[in-house]
Design a protein around this motif. Structure first.
Motif, PDB file in Angstrom:
ATOM      1  N   HIS A   3     -34.223 -59.668  -3.691  1.00 23.41           N
ATOM      2  CA  HIS A   3     -33.733 -60.146  -4.985  1.00 23.41           C
ATOM      3  C   HIS A   3     -33.169 -58.985  -5.814  1.00 23.41           C
ATOM      4  N   ILE A   4     -33.874 -57.873  -5.854  1.00 20.04           N
ATOM      5  CA  ILE A   4     -33.425 -56.717  -6.636  1.00 20.04           C
ATOM      6  C   ILE A   4     -32.140 -56.138  -6.040  1.00 20.04           C
ATOM      7  N   ARG A   5     -32.089 -56.028  -4.730  1.00 21.89           N
ATOM      8  CA  ARG A   5     -30.872 -55.515  -4.078  1.00 21.89           C
ATOM      9  C   ARG A   5     -29.669 -56.414  -4.365  1.00 21.89           C
ATOM     10  N   ALA A   6     -29.880 -57.732  -4.360  1.00 23.16           N
ATOM     11  CA  ALA A   6     -28.790 -58.673  -4.627  1.00 23.16           C
ATOM     12  C   ALA A   6     -28.373 -58.645  -6.103  1.00 23.16           C
ATOM     13  N   SER A   7     -29.333 -58.463  -6.994  1.00 19.96           N
ATOM     14  CA  SER A   7     -29.049 -58.483  -8.433  1.00 19.96           C
ATOM     15  C   SER A   7     -28.398 -57.199  -8.933  1.00 19.96           C
ATOM     16  N   TRP A   8     -28.776 -56.080  -8.366  1.00 17.42           N
ATOM     17  CA  TRP A   8     -28.256 -54.786  -8.818  1.00 17.42           C
ATOM     18  C   TRP A   8     -27.788 -53.943  -7.633  1.00 17.42           C
ATOM     19  N   PRO A   9     -26.714 -54.346  -6.947  1.00 17.79           N
ATOM     20  CA  PRO A   9     -26.265 -53.637  -5.748  1.00 17.79           C
ATOM     21  C   PRO A   9     -25.828 -52.197  -6.007  1.00 17.79           C
ATOM     22  N   LYS A  10     -25.335 -51.904  -7.212  1.00 15.11           N
ATOM     23  CA  LYS A  10     -24.873 -50.535  -7.502  1.00 15.11           C
ATOM     24  C   LYS A  10     -26.011 -49.525  -7.496  1.00 15.11           C
ATOM     25  N   TRP A  11     -27.234 -50.005  -7.746  1.00 13.35           N
ATOM     26  CA  TRP A  11     -28.385 -49.099  -7.711  1.00 13.35           C
ATOM     27  C   TRP A  11     -28.552 -48.466  -6.345  1.00 13.35           C
ATOM     28  N   PHE A  12     -28.142 -49.168  -5.323  1.00 11.39           N
ATOM     29  CA  PHE A  12     -28.413 -48.723  -3.959  1.00 11.39           C
ATOM     30  C   PHE A  12     -27.245 -47.973  -3.324  1.00 11.39           C
ATOM     31  N   GLU A  13     -26.214 -47.710  -4.123  1.00 12.48           N
ATOM     32  CA  GLU A  13     -25.087 -46.919  -3.636  1.00 12.48           C
ATOM     33  C   GLU A  13     -25.432 -45.441  -3.745  1.00 12.48           C
ATOM     34  N   GLY A  14     -25.166 -44.684  -2.698  1.00 16.79           N
ATOM     35  CA  GLY A  14     -25.370 -43.239  -2.748  1.00 16.79           C
ATOM     36  C   GLY A  14     -26.818 -42.801  -2.825  1.00 16.79           C
ATOM     37  N   ASP A  15     -27.721 -43.580  -2.324  1.00 15.75           N
ATOM     38  CA  ASP A  15     -29.146 -43.221  -2.278  1.00 15.75           C
ATOM     39  C   ASP A  15     -29.746 -42.902  -3.639  1.00 15.75           C
ATOM     40  N   LYS A  16     -29.288 -43.586  -4.686  1.00 17.96           N
ATOM     41  CA  LYS A  16     -29.884 -43.391  -6.017  1.00 17.96           C
ATOM     42  C   LYS A  16     -31.288 -43.971  -6.064  1.00 17.96           C
ATOM     43  N   VAL A  17     -31.473 -45.106  -5.382  1.00 12.11           N
ATOM     44  CA  VAL A  17     -32.775 -45.771  -5.362  1.00 12.11           C
ATOM     45  C   VAL A  17     -33.325 -45.710  -3.947  1.00 12.11           C
ATOM     46  N   ILE A  18     -34.541 -45.242  -3.849  1.00  9.14           N
ATOM     47  CA  ILE A  18     -35.215 -45.126  -2.553  1.00  9.14           C
ATOM     48  C   ILE A  18     -36.288 -46.209  -2.485  1.00  9.14           C
ATOM     49  N   VAL A  19     -36.306 -46.939  -1.384  1.00  7.09           N
ATOM     50  CA  VAL A  19     -37.366 -47.918  -1.126  1.00  7.09           C
ATOM     51  C   VAL A  19     -38.112 -47.422   0.118  1.00  7.09           C
ATOM     52  N   PRO A  20     -39.321 -46.879  -0.062  1.00  7.19           N
ATOM     53  CA  PRO A  20     -40.056 -46.368   1.099  1.00  7.19           C
ATOM     54  C   PRO A  20     -40.293 -47.463   2.133  1.00  7.19           C
ATOM     55  N   LYS A  21     -40.216 -47.077   3.395  1.00  7.01           N
ATOM     56  CA  LYS A  21     -40.422 -48.034   4.486  1.00  7.01           C
ATOM     57  C   LYS A  21     -41.910 -48.270   4.770  1.00  7.01           C
ATOM     58  N   GLU A  22     -42.756 -47.381   4.285  1.00  5.72           N
ATOM     59  CA  GLU A  22     -44.198 -47.522   4.490  1.00  5.72           C
ATOM     60  C   GLU A  22     -44.924 -47.129   3.209  1.00  5.72           C
ATOM     61  N   ALA A  23     -46.214 -47.324   3.196  1.00 10.67           N
ATOM     62  CA  ALA A  23     -47.019 -47.017   2.009  1.00 10.67           C
ATOM     63  C   ALA A  23     -46.903 -45.538   1.653  1.00 10.67           C
ATOM     64  N   VAL A  24     -46.928 -45.276   0.357  1.00 14.44           N
ATOM     65  CA  VAL A  24     -46.875 -43.891  -0.123  1.00 14.44           C
ATOM     66  C   VAL A  24     -48.129 -43.598  -0.937  1.00 14.44           C
ATOM     67  N   ASP A  25     -48.436 -42.318  -1.067  1.00  9.37           N
ATOM     68  CA  ASP A  25     -49.563 -41.880  -1.884  1.00  9.37           C
ATOM     69  C   ASP A  25     -49.140 -41.977  -3.345  1.00  9.37           C
ATOM     70  N   GLY A  26     -49.670 -42.978  -4.059  1.00 12.21           N
ATOM     71  CA  GLY A  26     -49.257 -43.238  -5.429  1.00 12.21           C
ATOM     72  C   GLY A  26     -49.499 -42.080  -6.374  1.00 12.21           C
ATOM     73  N   LEU A  27     -50.635 -41.413  -6.280  1.00 11.42           N
ATOM     74  CA  LEU A  27     -50.941 -40.290  -7.162  1.00 11.42           C
ATOM     75  C   LEU A  27     -49.956 -39.149  -6.948  1.00 11.42           C
ATOM     76  N   ASN A  28     -49.628 -38.862  -5.698  1.00  8.38           N
ATOM     77  CA  ASN A  28     -48.661 -37.818  -5.385  1.00  8.38           C
ATOM     78  C   ASN A  28     -47.281 -38.191  -5.928  1.00  8.38           C
ATOM     79  N   LEU A  29     -46.911 -39.449  -5.779  1.00  7.38           N
ATOM     80  CA  LEU A  29     -45.630 -39.924  -6.293  1.00  7.38           C
ATOM     81  C   LEU A  29     -45.587 -39.768  -7.813  1.00  7.38           C
ATOM     82  N   LEU A  30     -46.663 -40.159  -8.478  1.00  6.35           N
ATOM     83  CA  LEU A  30     -46.719 -40.001  -9.933  1.00  6.35           C
ATOM     84  C   LEU A  30     -46.609 -38.539 -10.349  1.00  6.35           C
TER      85      LEU A  30
END
Length: 110
Positions: free
Chosen positions: A20-47
């Motif tokens: 839904h997000i990709r369809a609603s805002w396709p420009k976000w995903f141009e040029g790797d501006k938005v990263i969607v991890p393929k697997e779980a990430v360490d939330g504290l490290n990300l923060l």
């Protein structure tokens, strides 16, 4: 998304939300501006490595605040037009009505 050099990490709850997000805002995903991890990430490290956290859940916002990271909780609207704050007030009122009235303990006589 218009600021050069900004990268965002999107953590959708499921594939439907991601689609839904990709369809609603396709420009976000141009040029790797938005990263969607393929697997779980360490939330504290990300923060820890973030400059800003925008989260719909209170837990990540509280963690970010504890780390001194700027955070934002967007105002959420649900079906029926009721805001999150309104639902909390309604819930508090319901809980107030359900709460049994307690009689104070009798004062012991000496």
């Amino acid at each position: 998304m218009a600021t050069p050099g900004v990268k965002s990490v999107l953590l959708p709850r499921n594939k439907v939300q991601e689609s839904h997000i990709r369809a609603s805002w396709p420009k976000w995903f141009e040029g790797d501006k938005v990263i969607v991890p393929k697997e779980a990430v360490d939330g504290l490290n990300l923060l820890w490595h973030s400059d800003l956290v925008v989260s719909g859940g209170g837990t990540m916002n509280r963690e970010a605040a504890a780390l001194g990271i700027l955070q934002h909780l967007p105002r959420q609207k649900r079906r029926g037009g009721s805001s999150l704050a309104q639902r909390r007030q309604d819930g508090a009122r319901r809980n107030q009505r359900r709460r049994p009235k307690l009689n104070p303990a009798p004062t012991p006589r000496l």
